[in-house]
Every structure is written in structure tokens, then in C-alpha cells.
Design an enzyme around this catalytic site. Structure first.
Site, PDB file in Angstrom:
ATOM      1  N   PRO A   1       0.839  -1.213   0.000  1.00 24.22           N
ATOM      2  CA  PRO A   1       0.000   0.000   0.000  1.00 24.22           C
ATOM      3  C   PRO A   1       0.873   1.262   0.000  1.00 24.22           C
ATOM      4  CG  PRO A   1      -0.689  -1.534   1.710  1.00 24.22           C
ATOM      5  CD  PRO A   1       0.614  -2.037   1.175  1.00 24.22           C
ATOM      6  N   GLU A   2       0.571   2.181  -0.910  1.00 26.72           N
ATOM      7  CA  GLU A   2       1.296   3.453  -0.993  1.00 26.72           C
ATOM      8  C   GLU A   2       0.352   4.553  -0.493  1.00 26.72           C
ATOM      9  OE1 GLU A   2       3.257   3.804  -4.859  1.00 26.72           O
ATOM     10  OE2 GLU A   2       3.431   1.635  -4.991  1.00 26.72           O
TER      11      GLU A   2
ATOM     12  N   ARG B   1       1.683 -11.949   5.432  1.00 24.81           N
ATOM     13  CA  ARG B   1       3.133 -12.199   5.501  1.00 24.81           C
ATOM     14  C   ARG B   1       3.799 -11.457   6.654  1.00 24.81           C
ATOM     15  NH1 ARG B   1       5.495 -11.741  -0.451  1.00 24.81           N
ATOM     16  NH2 ARG B   1       7.313 -12.643   0.571  1.00 24.81           N
TER      17      ARG B   1
END
Ligand SMILES: [Zn+2]
Length: 275
Positions: A2-3, A114
Site C-alpha cells: 500500500p502506498e 506475511r
């Protein structure tokens, strides 16, 4: 990962659903995401606390509490923050790292398959230090072409690497760096300090415009990213270069090329438009 547009979308979704509410229960299922706080200390702090504001800094969601403490969640590769106005299904609890109950019906979950994400609990002094390590916000009016130019001028590294450096300008990751350089017609491998004034202005305009458009589209979903209400974003439908290696350039029709020569990340560009 996510940016800026993805985290901004999440924060805008969480804000009306969580701010002003008190946390009635907190469960932490994994401790490897904790930074600067232990599990008992985090849970003791969260239980009974009221969220006074939710903001975004760089690619991080910042939960503010009375007394000036902040819980910062960094989403890493596969993190998601979702709030539901109902009990959660087993699938929604799967990969849960942090679960907060706000009322009997309202639940917040930080999911991370993760677990490259992180949770920080920071007092005012620790926040000031954390914040100071991050560069300017690209959608802040104080982020002018001159500010970007000054950040680029000091570096001979590839311009793409510099605009992804969170100490130079925050929030731009691989997706939006590729897109901005295509829009500005700049070769991503050019040394940052070699850009002239016209190119810096074009790149500044492209970064700001693309981030704003991506926020309107609620971000880019390839795999894991979801909005704060669990929906996919839609900017993936509007990408010009990212993920389109081998496909025709939308501007000139030539084949787009993908390399891994800059920082081992996928760079996709049009050799004709960005020559
Ligand atoms: Zn082209």
C-alpha cells in the site's frame, strides 16, 4: 505494498467509523509486528482508550489517543485495516494480527498474511523523532516544485529511486513512481540531479495529479490491498505502465519495457516516450 493513495483511502474509511469510540476489547494474535512496545503494554493501553483522531503520515495509519499517545500501523506488503459494523466471519479473522472491539457491533481488524507490517506505540517525544525521519508529504501545499527540485538536486542516484526514498518525499512507492515518470516523460534511470527545471515541474505535477486520481479511485488492488471497508480499489484499471510490460504504450503504441536495473524493483517504461 500500500502506498499513499491506499493508506489515505483506508484512513478516510476508518475515521467516521472509529473516531470518538472507546475500545472495549483488544486481542493481539502475533507479536512479531510489535516495535517499541510489548504485548501486555499495548493491550493494557488500548483497552478502555478512546480514539481521538485517525490520520495518515507517509504510508502509515496513525491512531491518536487522549494524552498524546499514538499507535502507528505500517502495512508492509500484505497488511489491511478494515472496520466492520457486525461480527466477523472466520475468513475475516484469518491472518488477524490485532482485533479491536469498539462497541458490541463495531470491530476493527489489522490483517497481515506475511507480516512485514509493524505496530508502534509512541509518546509525543517518540512521535516527533519518528516524524522527523520522514520527508515532505506530496499532497501538502508546502510541497512545491522547488521542494522536489531541492531533494533531487542533491542525488546522482536514479530519479525513480530518489522519489521512492521516504526521506526525500513520502508515500510514493513502485506503482506511482513508474506512473509519474511515464506521465512526466522522464527516463526512470536518469540521475536525479540531471533533471532541469522544466522536468522537475513536470514530475512534480505528475506525482501530485496521479496520487490525487488514485485516491479518487480508492487505490490500486492487485492482490491484498482493500479499502477500510474491505472493498478493492479501482486505479489498477487506469495504470499506464505498472504491470503492463510488453503491452503497447497508450501514448505512442510502442512496446513497454520492464527492467530490474533500478534497486532490483520492476521498472516499466516506454523507451520512446521516456527516452
Ligand atoms: Zn510511448
Amino acid at each position: 505494498m500500500p502506498e499513499l493513495p491506499e493508506v489515505e483511502t483506508i484512513v478516510r474509511d476508518l475515521r467516521p467509523r472509529m473516531v470518538g469510540k472507546r475500545i472495549t476489547a483488544a486481542t493481539l494474535s502475533k507479536t512479531d509486528v510489535l516495535r517499541k512496545v510489548s504485548k501486555p503494554a499495548l493491550l493494557k493501553f488500548l483497552r478502555g482508550s478512546r480514539i481521538t483522531a485517525i490520520t495518515r503520515r507517509a504510508k502509515h495509519a496513525v491512531f491518536h489517543f487522549a494524552g498524546g499517545r499514538r499507535m502507528v500501523i505500517s502495512l508492509g506488503m500484505t497488511g489491511a485495516l478494515v472496520v466492520y459494523n457486525r461480527a466477523l466471519t472466520p475468513d475475516e479473522v484469518k491472518y488477524s494480527v490485532l482485533l479491536l472491539e469498539l462497541t458490541s457491533r463495531s470491530r476493527f481488524v489489522y490483517r497481515d498474511i506475511r507480516r512485514f507490517g509493524a505496530i508502534y506505540l509512541l509518546d509525543q517525544a517518540a512521535w516527533t523523532k519518528y516524524d522527523a525521519r520522514l520527508g515532505p508529504e506530496p499532497l501538502d501545499p508546502a510541497f512545491t516544485p522547488e521542494v522536489l527540485g531541492a531533494q533531487l538536486a542533491g542525488s546522482r542516484a536514479a530519479v525513480k529511486k530518489v522519489i521512492m526514498d521516504q526521506a526525500k518525499v513520502v508515500g510514493v512507492g513502485n506503482i506511482y513512481a513508474n506512473e509519474a515518470l511515464f506521465t512526466a516523460r522522464i527516463d526512470p534511470s536518469r540521475p536525479a540531479s540531471s533533471l532541469d527545471g522544466r522536468e522537475v515541474r513536470a514530475l512534480h505535477r505528475a506525482i501530485v495529479a496521479i496520487l490525487e486520481r488514485a485516491i479518487k479511485a480508492e487505490g490500486t488492488t492487485f492482490r491484498d490491498y482493500r479499502t477500510g471497508t474491505g472493498q478493492p480499489g479501482s486505479y489498477q484499471l487506469r495504470l499506464n505502465v505498472y504491470g503492463r510490460g510488453g503491452e503497447p504504450c497508450r501514448r505512442c503504441g510502442h512496446r513497454l519495457v520492464t527492467t530490474h536495473s533500478i534497486d532490483a524493483r520492476a521498472t516499466t517504461m516506454c523507451p520512446w516516450c521516456q527516452g
